[in-house]
Design an enzyme around this catalytic site. Structure first.
Site, mmCIF file in Angstrom:
data_model
loop_
_atom_site.group_PDB
_atom_site.id
_atom_site.type_symbol
_atom_site.label_atom_id
_atom_site.label_comp_id
_atom_site.label_asym_id
_atom_site.label_seq_id
_atom_site.Cartn_x
_atom_site.Cartn_y
_atom_site.Cartn_z
ATOM 1 N N SER B 28 104.104 -62.710 -35.563
ATOM 2 C CA SER B 28 105.433 -63.307 -35.408
ATOM 3 C C SER B 28 106.539 -62.283 -35.577
ATOM 4 C CB SER B 28 105.635 -64.414 -36.437
ATOM 5 O OG SER B 28 104.577 -65.321 -36.368
ATOM 6 N N CYS B 29 106.195 -61.121 -36.098
ATOM 7 C CA CYS B 29 107.179 -60.046 -36.230
ATOM 8 C C CYS B 29 107.575 -59.562 -34.835
ATOM 9 C CB CYS B 29 106.581 -58.876 -37.006
ATOM 10 S SG CYS B 29 106.033 -59.299 -38.668
ATOM 11 N N VAL B 30 108.704 -58.840 -34.778
ATOM 12 C CA VAL B 30 109.140 -58.291 -33.495
ATOM 13 C C VAL B 30 109.281 -56.773 -33.624
ATOM 14 C CG1 VAL B 30 110.991 -58.260 -31.757
ATOM 15 C CG2 VAL B 30 110.332 -60.415 -32.826
ATOM 16 N N GLY B 93 106.978 -61.629 -31.658
ATOM 17 C CA GLY B 93 107.529 -62.986 -31.761
ATOM 18 C C GLY B 93 106.554 -64.078 -31.372
#
Lengths: 206, 161
Positions: B28-30, B93
Site C-alpha cells: 500500500s506504500c507508494v 498504492g
C-alpha cells in the site's frame, strides 16, 4: 502510549514472550493435529523494531510468501499475519489436500481456501490461549489471503502502526515440520493502544 | 562504479548517475521517483502514509507523502538538480488483502496515491508515469544513468515507465 514500546522493561518483555509462547504452543498443537505431523516451534521472539526492519525477520521485503491476515477484535485489538515461504505454502497444501509432496505448483481457489482456513484455525487457537491467560475476550476476523512479496504484505500491518510511531512491537514465532519442509512465521502485532491493556491483564503494567 | 542504493520503508534516498535507487516490496506504500534528465540526478521515496498533520508525533518525516516529497526535492536541488526539469513517476498504492467489508485502513493505498499526486501538483512537478492500485506488490527502481523507472511485480511481470 505509542512510544511506550521503547521503554518496556526486561520483565515486561519476558511476560510478553510468555504470552506468545502460550498462544503459539496452542496454535502449533492445532496445526500438528490437522496435518498429522510433528511441529517444532521456536521460542517466540519479542522484538521492537524500526518499521522498515520488520521484513528482514522473514528474509527481506522481496521474498515471495503466502500470507493469511486477520484482525483481532476485543479489548486488545491488533493484527495477526501468518507468513509462509512460497514453497512451504505449496507443501502445506499438498498435505491438506492429500497430494504427493511437491505436487502443488499453483494455488487453486480451493487451495487458497484451505490456507485461509489454516490461518483461521491458528489464529483462533492462539487467541483462545491468550483469552484464558489474560481473561480478555479476543476474536479473530475472517481471514484474507495474498501471495506476494513479504514487504508488501507486512506493510498492511506496519502502516497502521506508522500512524502513531516509528517502531513495531512484534511477537513472532517460527513453525516448522521436520519431515516435509514446511516453515512459517506467525506474527502478532498489537495495535498501539492495546499494549497497555495486555500488560495490565498479565499483571506487569509499570 | 555504479552503486545500488537501497531505499527502505519510510525512507528516501537521492543520488546521481550511474547509481540506481531501489525499493523492495511496496504494498500500500507508494514509491515516488523524481529525476532531472539533464543533470542526471534524482531521488526515490518510499512513503507509508498520506499526511503528517494527522499524526500524533512526527519523528520521521520520510514516512509521510506531504513531508517526504519536499525534503527529497530539496536534497535533489542540492545535488545540482533543476526544479523546472524534474519529472515524477510513481508506483504502488495497492490493496493487498481483500475483505468483504473493506475497512477504512484497507483503502490506505488509494489515499497514499491521491496524496502523492496532489503534492506533486502543488510543487508543479509533472507526473509522467504511474502504475498504482491493484492487489499486488511492486519493487521499484530508478536508474539514474538513463532515467528509467522500472516496476517489477510477481504477478504482472516488469515494465519501464
Amino acid at each position: 502510549m505509542c512510544e511506550d514500546i521503547l521503554n518496556l522493561s526486561a520483565m515486561q518483555l519476558d511476560a510478553l514472550r510468555e504470552v506468545g509462547n502460550i498462544g503459539a504452543g496452542n496454535a502449533a498443537t492445532a496445526l500438528s493435529q490437522i496435518i498429522n505431523h510433528k511441529i517444532d516451534m521456536t521460542v517466540p521472539r519479542v522484538a521492537i523494531l524500526p518499521l522498515g526492519d520488520v521484513p528482514d525477520v522473514v528474509g527481506g521485503a522481496e521474498v515471495m510468501v503466502a500470507g493469511v491476515y486477520l484482525k483481532v477484535y476485543g479489548l486488545a485489538p491488533g493484527s495477526i499475519l501468518f507468513l509462509l515461504p512460497y514453497d512451504s505454502a505449496f507443501y502445506l497444501v499438498d498435505m491438506l489436500m492429500g497430494r504427493k509432496h511437491g505436487e502443488t505448483k499453483t494455488l487453486s481457489a480451493m487451495d487458497e481456501s484451505a490456507l485461509m482456513e489454516i490461518g483461521n484455525i491458528l489464529a483462533g487457537s492462539y487467541l483462545n490461549a491468550l483469552c484464558h491467560f489474560t481473561h480478555m475476550t479476543l476474536l479473530p476476523s475472517i481471514p484474507a489471503l495474498a501471495v506476494d512479496m513479504a514487504g508488501a504484505l507486512l506493510s498492511v500491518m506496519l502502516i497502521q502502526l506508522g500512524q502513531v510511531g516509528d517502531h513495531a512491537l512484534v511477537i513472532e514465532t517460527e513453525f516448522s515440520t521436520e519431515s516435509s519442509g514446511v516453515k512459517g512465521h506467525f506474527f502478532l502485532v498489537p495495535d498501539p493502544g492495546s499494549l497497555g491493556t495486555i500488560l495490565t491483564a498479565i499483571g506487569v503494567r509499570s | 562504479m555504479a552503486e545500488l542504493i537501497k531505499v527502505g520503508m519510510a525512507d528516501y534516498k537521492v543520488g546521481s548517475s550511474p547509481d540506481t535507487l531501489i525499493s523492495y516490496g511496496l504494498g500500500s506504500c507508494v514509491g515516488i521517483a523524481l529525476f532531472d534528465p539533464i543533470a542526471k540526478v534524482g531521488g526515490l521515496s518510499h512513503i507509508m502514509l498520506p499526511d503528517s498533520s494527522s499524526a500524533r508525533l512526527v519523528e520521521n518525516p520520510a514516512k509521510f507523502a506531504d513531508s517526504a516529497i519536499p525534503l527529497m526535492l530539496n536534497d535533489i536541488l542540492r545535488l545540482g538538480g533543476n526544479k523546472t526539469r524534474l519529472w515524477a513517476k510513481i508506483a504502488g498504492g495497492a490493496q493487498m488483502f481483500t475483505f468483504a467489508n473493506t475497512m477504512e485502513i484497507m483503502r490506505i493505498g488509494d489515499r497514499n496515491t491521491d496524496a502523492v499526486i496532489s503534492i506533486l501538483r502543488e510543487l508543479n512537478i509533472p507526473l509522467l508515469g504511474r502504475d498504482t492500485g491493484g492487489n499486488y506488490g511492486r519493487t521499484v527502481e530508478l536508474k539514474l544513468d538513463i532515467g528509467i523507472f522500472r516496476v517489477k511485480t510477481i504477478a504482472k511481470g516488469e515494465k519501464d515507465l
